[in-house]
Design a protein around this motif. Structure first.
Motif, PDB file in Angstrom:
ATOM      1  N   HIS A   1       0.846  -1.192   0.000  1.00  0.00           N
ATOM      2  CA  HIS A   1       0.000   0.000   0.000  1.00  0.00           C
ATOM      3  C   HIS A   1       0.883   1.245   0.000  1.00  0.00           C
ATOM      4  O   HIS A   1       1.658   1.473   0.940  1.00  0.00           O
ATOM      5  N   VAL A   2       0.761   2.053  -1.033  1.00  0.00           N
ATOM      6  CA  VAL A   2       1.576   3.259  -1.167  1.00  0.00           C
ATOM      7  C   VAL A   2       0.964   4.367  -0.317  1.00  0.00           C
ATOM      8  O   VAL A   2      -0.144   4.825  -0.572  1.00  0.00           O
ATOM      9  N   VAL A   3       1.693   4.779   0.715  1.00  0.00           N
ATOM     10  CA  VAL A   3       1.249   5.862   1.586  1.00  0.00           C
ATOM     11  C   VAL A   3       1.871   7.185   1.149  1.00  0.00           C
ATOM     12  O   VAL A   3       1.212   8.225   1.100  1.00  0.00           O
ATOM     13  N   VAL A   4       3.160   7.149   0.833  1.00  0.00           N
ATOM     14  CA  VAL A   4       3.870   8.325   0.308  1.00  0.00           C
ATOM     15  C   VAL A   4       4.519   7.897  -1.002  1.00  0.00           C
ATOM     16  O   VAL A   4       5.455   7.092  -0.993  1.00  0.00           O
ATOM     17  N   PRO A   5       4.039   8.400  -2.139  1.00  0.00           N
ATOM     18  CA  PRO A   5       4.600   7.976  -3.426  1.00  0.00           C
ATOM     19  C   PRO A   5       5.961   8.611  -3.691  1.00  0.00           C
ATOM     20  O   PRO A   5       6.364   9.575  -3.042  1.00  0.00           O
ATOM     21  N   GLY A   6       6.665   8.032  -4.662  1.00  0.00           N
ATOM     22  CA  GLY A   6       7.934   8.602  -5.083  1.00  0.00           C
ATOM     23  C   GLY A   6       9.086   8.270  -4.153  1.00  0.00           C
ATOM     24  O   GLY A   6       9.021   7.343  -3.343  1.00  0.00           O
ATOM     25  N   LEU A   7      10.143   9.066  -4.272  1.00  0.00           N
ATOM     26  CA  LEU A   7      11.339   8.908  -3.430  1.00  0.00           C
ATOM     27  C   LEU A   7      11.675  10.236  -2.764  1.00  0.00           C
ATOM     28  O   LEU A   7      11.736  11.267  -3.458  1.00  0.00           O
ATOM     29  N   PRO A   8      11.891  10.283  -1.465  1.00  0.00           N
ATOM     30  CA  PRO A   8      11.680   9.165  -0.547  1.00  0.00           C
ATOM     31  C   PRO A   8      10.197   8.831  -0.442  1.00  0.00           C
ATOM     32  O   PRO A   8       9.343   9.721  -0.559  1.00  0.00           O
ATOM     33  N   GLY A   9       9.913   7.555  -0.218  1.00  0.00           N
ATOM     34  CA  GLY A   9       8.530   7.108  -0.182  1.00  0.00           C
ATOM     35  C   GLY A   9       8.276   6.125   0.944  1.00  0.00           C
ATOM     36  O   GLY A   9       9.206   5.619   1.578  1.00  0.00           O
ATOM     37  N   LEU A  10       6.989   5.871   1.171  1.00  0.00           N
ATOM     38  CA  LEU A  10       6.576   4.962   2.248  1.00  0.00           C
ATOM     39  C   LEU A  10       5.503   4.026   1.736  1.00  0.00           C
ATOM     40  O   LEU A  10       4.509   4.463   1.132  1.00  0.00           O
ATOM     41  N   ARG A  11       5.700   2.751   1.969  1.00  0.00           N
ATOM     42  CA  ARG A  11       4.698   1.731   1.643  1.00  0.00           C
ATOM     43  C   ARG A  11       4.462   0.855   2.862  1.00  0.00           C
ATOM     44  O   ARG A  11       5.396   0.535   3.606  1.00  0.00           O
ATOM     45  N   ILE A  12       3.208   0.493   3.059  1.00  0.00           N
ATOM     46  CA  ILE A  12       2.865  -0.470   4.108  1.00  0.00           C
ATOM     47  C   ILE A  12       2.706  -1.821   3.428  1.00  0.00           C
ATOM     48  O   ILE A  12       1.807  -2.013   2.597  1.00  0.00           O
ATOM     49  N   LEU A  13       3.590  -2.737   3.772  1.00  0.00           N
ATOM     50  CA  LEU A  13       3.555  -4.076   3.178  1.00  0.00           C
ATOM     51  C   LEU A  13       2.839  -5.056   4.090  1.00  0.00           C
ATOM     52  O   LEU A  13       3.023  -5.022   5.314  1.00  0.00           O
ATOM     53  N   VAL A  14       2.065  -5.945   3.502  1.00  0.00           N
ATOM     54  CA  VAL A  14       1.556  -7.124   4.190  1.00  0.00           C
ATOM     55  C   VAL A  14       2.307  -8.306   3.588  1.00  0.00           C
ATOM     56  O   VAL A  14       2.149  -8.612   2.398  1.00  0.00           O
ATOM     57  N   VAL A  15       3.157  -8.920   4.398  1.00  0.00           N
ATOM     58  CA  VAL A  15       4.072  -9.954   3.915  1.00  0.00           C
ATOM     59  C   VAL A  15       3.675 -11.305   4.507  1.00  0.00           C
ATOM     60  O   VAL A  15       3.555 -11.447   5.738  1.00  0.00           O
ATOM     61  N   ALA A  16       3.459 -12.291   3.646  1.00  0.00           N
ATOM     62  CA  ALA A  16       3.138 -13.653   4.082  1.00  0.00           C
ATOM     63  C   ALA A  16       4.411 -14.485   4.093  1.00  0.00           C
ATOM     64  O   ALA A  16       5.108 -14.581   3.088  1.00  0.00           O
ATOM     65  N   VAL A  17       4.709 -15.085   5.245  1.00  0.00           N
ATOM     66  CA  VAL A  17       5.920 -15.884   5.413  1.00  0.00           C
ATOM     67  C   VAL A  17       5.518 -17.308   5.771  1.00  0.00           C
ATOM     68  O   VAL A  17       4.788 -17.525   6.751  1.00  0.00           O
ATOM     69  N   THR A  18       5.986 -18.261   4.982  1.00  0.00           N
ATOM     70  CA  THR A  18       5.680 -19.673   5.226  1.00  0.00           C
ATOM     71  C   THR A  18       6.900 -20.363   5.799  1.00  0.00           C
ATOM     72  O   THR A  18       7.997 -20.293   5.232  1.00  0.00           O
ATOM     73  N   GLN A  19       6.700 -21.025   6.944  1.00  0.00           N
ATOM     74  CA  GLN A  19       7.753 -21.774   7.609  1.00  0.00           C
ATOM     75  C   GLN A  19       7.177 -23.093   8.106  1.00  0.00           C
ATOM     76  O   GLN A  19       6.164 -23.104   8.820  1.00  0.00           O
ATOM     77  N   ASP A  20       7.802 -24.177   7.729  1.00  0.00           N
ATOM     78  CA  ASP A  20       7.405 -25.506   8.210  1.00  0.00           C
ATOM     79  C   ASP A  20       5.900 -25.730   8.029  1.00  0.00           C
ATOM     80  O   ASP A  20       5.217 -26.239   8.920  1.00  0.00           O
ATOM     81  N   GLY A  21       5.384 -25.328   6.873  1.00  0.00           N
ATOM     82  CA  GLY A  21       3.982 -25.569   6.558  1.00  0.00           C
ATOM     83  C   GLY A  21       3.008 -24.564   7.133  1.00  0.00           C
ATOM     84  O   GLY A  21       1.796 -24.655   6.883  1.00  0.00           O
ATOM     85  N   ARG A  22       3.470 -23.578   7.884  1.00  0.00           N
ATOM     86  CA  ARG A  22       2.603 -22.589   8.506  1.00  0.00           C
ATOM     87  C   ARG A  22       2.893 -21.217   7.888  1.00  0.00           C
ATOM     88  O   ARG A  22       4.056 -20.851   7.693  1.00  0.00           O
ATOM     89  N   THR A  23       1.838 -20.458   7.612  1.00  0.00           N
ATOM     90  CA  THR A  23       2.002 -19.130   7.033  1.00  0.00           C
ATOM     91  C   THR A  23       1.530 -18.061   8.009  1.00  0.00           C
ATOM     92  O   THR A  23       0.411 -18.134   8.538  1.00  0.00           O
ATOM     93  N   ASP A  24       2.394 -17.086   8.274  1.00  0.00           N
ATOM     94  CA  ASP A  24       2.067 -15.943   9.129  1.00  0.00           C
ATOM     95  C   ASP A  24       2.223 -14.668   8.320  1.00  0.00           C
ATOM     96  O   ASP A  24       3.032 -14.592   7.384  1.00  0.00           O
ATOM     97  N   ARG A  25       1.471 -13.654   8.710  1.00  0.00           N
ATOM     98  CA  ARG A  25       1.549 -12.360   8.046  1.00  0.00           C
ATOM     99  C   ARG A  25       2.239 -11.348   8.957  1.00  0.00           C
ATOM    100  O   ARG A  25       2.024 -11.346  10.163  1.00  0.00           O
ATOM    101  N   TYR A  26       3.008 -10.457   8.325  1.00  0.00           N
ATOM    102  CA  TYR A  26       3.693  -9.402   9.051  1.00  0.00           C
ATOM    103  C   TYR A  26       3.492  -8.072   8.338  1.00  0.00           C
ATOM    104  O   TYR A  26       3.376  -8.021   7.106  1.00  0.00           O
ATOM    105  N   GLN A  27       3.477  -7.005   9.136  1.00  0.00           N
ATOM    106  CA  GLN A  27       3.423  -5.666   8.591  1.00  0.00           C
ATOM    107  C   GLN A  27       4.845  -5.092   8.541  1.00  0.00           C
ATOM    108  O   GLN A  27       5.562  -5.129   9.545  1.00  0.00           O
TER     109      GLN A  27
END
Length: 464
Positions: A34-60
């Motif tokens: 999600h682009v909060v501040v476009p361009g450079l310098p810029g800010l994005r809020i990422l929702v990242v899905a990480v899979t480990q040992d068959g389990r998936t967790d989300r991180y901001q």
């Protein structure tokens, strides 16, 4: 050319708030940027899905982007790495990615977004009705947190960003808002929040999900754990004295904390749903406690000598014929979740256990679960300074006396403050406290083996 996903795969496991430490990352996917501040310098809020040992967790991830070579020296420690420019960004083919929680220019946009009730793409910034938010304040990242990242803006606000994301309304925002609306003096006033829709993997439906919450900054606050630990150190300096005669006696504060806890429980029961657990539901609760104990005994043989007493406590809960009132509770209550201000105690961090889905944390429970959590915390405060000195009989005796004195004071305050009298509900309280101690044994065995004597010694004292 390095992709952002590759950088995050290496960087995320090094962060304090990452839950899957020590387990290989099998896959990482950026679900949303999600682009909060476009361009450079810029800010994005990422929702990242990480899979480990068959389990998936989300991180901001609060992702800052700048041109390579244009990262200020004060942000050097926050740099994740250089990677190819993400989609939708005009400019150089590569960018420097960094943790924007440390960038005061970028975090200013979070505060102003809340103040203005701004929608930025799919991200919604909201002000709590009836409040206002001042902008133009410089942020500072608090250190030492385990599961979230908190920014302090001047001496007015704290913004807690929830790093591990579960779809839904975070209980911290939900309960704090409910208590503030009920006029509680024992919570920090909420001023706003940030949210975005996230898909629930269980249902496939998207649901508003809390990314961050803004609260008042408590200028005069002192952490409850710090106060208790100071009291214990004072006692250890004169171990021959009873706790009530040593300098820095904590019992008065423990009693006032008990009364504050009871007041919060009363308000939660008044404004949010309540219920009663019958014998069948209590039996299922006891079954869960018994199953955890069975796992713990298999994993930690030192627990075996106490197993029969612990099993008996859970059986007593199962055999109880009295209905058990349940309601919304704090859910992860201990001395580190309370602060002492000039006007009294304030309860914080109502999010519950971050490793548990929001739906589970929203389930009703007995308020005695919170009482048991605080009683266990008194034991920890008394005993953690004994690690490496458990052969000092005078200090061990002093630790037990301090813990007992403050446990009793807290329970007296809780009962006098309008809570259920713990002394009259020992079957339920004992089951919750033993269950928490069993959890502690497993936690210490897995993460801090040199601390395992703390819960084991506590269980010895409780069951002896």
């Amino acid at each position: 050319m390095t992709r952002l996903e590759e950088l995050l795969t290496t960087w995320l496991p090094t962060q304090r708030w990452f839950a899957g430490k020590g387990v290989a990352v099998d896959a990482l996917r950026i679900e949303a940027a999600h682009v909060v501040v476009p361009g450079l310098p810029g800010l994005r809020i990422l929702v990242v899905a990480v899979t480990q040992d068959g389990r998936t967790d989300r991180y901001q991830v609060l992702l800052g982007l700048r041109s390579p070579g244009a990262v200020p020296d004060e942000l050097a420690h926050a740099v994740i790495g250089v990677c190819e420019s993400p989609a939708g960004l005009d400019g150089p083919s590569t960018v420097a990615a960094y943790d924007a929680a440390h960038d005061t220019v970028m975090t200013a946009h979070l505060l102003s977004g809340i103040a203005e009730n701004r929608d930025v793409g799919a991200v919604r910034f909201r002000t709590t009705p009836g409040t206002g938010v001042h902008t133009g304040l410089r942020s500072l990242v608090l250190t030492g947190e385990q599961s979230n990242t908190t920014l302090v803006y001047g001496e007015e606000y704290v913004l807690k960003t929830f790093r591990r994301l579960w779809p839904g309304l975070n209980p911290d925002l939900e309960l704090t808002s409910a208590l503030a609306g009920a006029g509680s003096e024992f919570v920090a006033r909420p001023h706003g929040w940030i949210e975005v829709d996230v898909a629930d993997p269980a249902t496939g439906r998207t649901t508003p999900t809390t990314l961050a919450m803004l609260q008042e900054y408590l200028r005069s606050a002192t952490d409850g754990w710090v106060l208790a630990a100071t009291s214990v150190r004072d006692l250890y300096a004169s171990p021959g004295l009873p706790p009530g005669e040593a300098g820095g006696d904590f019992a008065g504060e423990a009693q006032r904390l008990g009364a504050a806890t009871a007041a919060v429980h009363r308000d939660l029961a008044r404004v949010l749903p309540t219920d009663v657990l019958g014998s069948e539901a209590q039996s299922r609760l006891a079954d869960a406690m018994t199953a955890r104990l069975h796992t713990a005994v298999a994993e930690v043989p030192e627990l075996a000598p106490h197993a029969q007493t612990l099993y008996a406590a859970f059986e007593a809960l199962r055999d109880s014929h009295a209905d058990l009132p349940v309601q919304r509770v704090h859910g992860d209550y201990h001395l580190g979740q309370v602060v002492r201000t000039d006007s009294g105690w304030v309860l914080l961090d109502f999010e519950g256990e971050p490793a548990v889905p929001v739906g589970e944390r929203q389930k009703l429970s007995s308020p005695l679960r919170d009482v048991a959590g605080m009683l266990r915390s008194f034991d920890y405060a008394a005993r953690y300074q004994l690690v490496g000195h458990t052969d000092d009989a005078a200090l061990v005796t002093a630790a037990r006396a301090w813990a007992q004195r403050n446990r009793e004071a807290f329970c007296e305050g809780y009962a006098s403050g309008g809570g259920v009298d713990p002394e009259k509900h020992q079957v339920v309280l004992r089951a919750f406290e033993y269950d928490k101690a069993v959890y502690e044994v497993m936690y210490e065995a897995r993460h801090r083996p040199h601390w395992i004597s703390i819960p084991l010694d506590s269980i010895t004292a409780l069951t002896g």
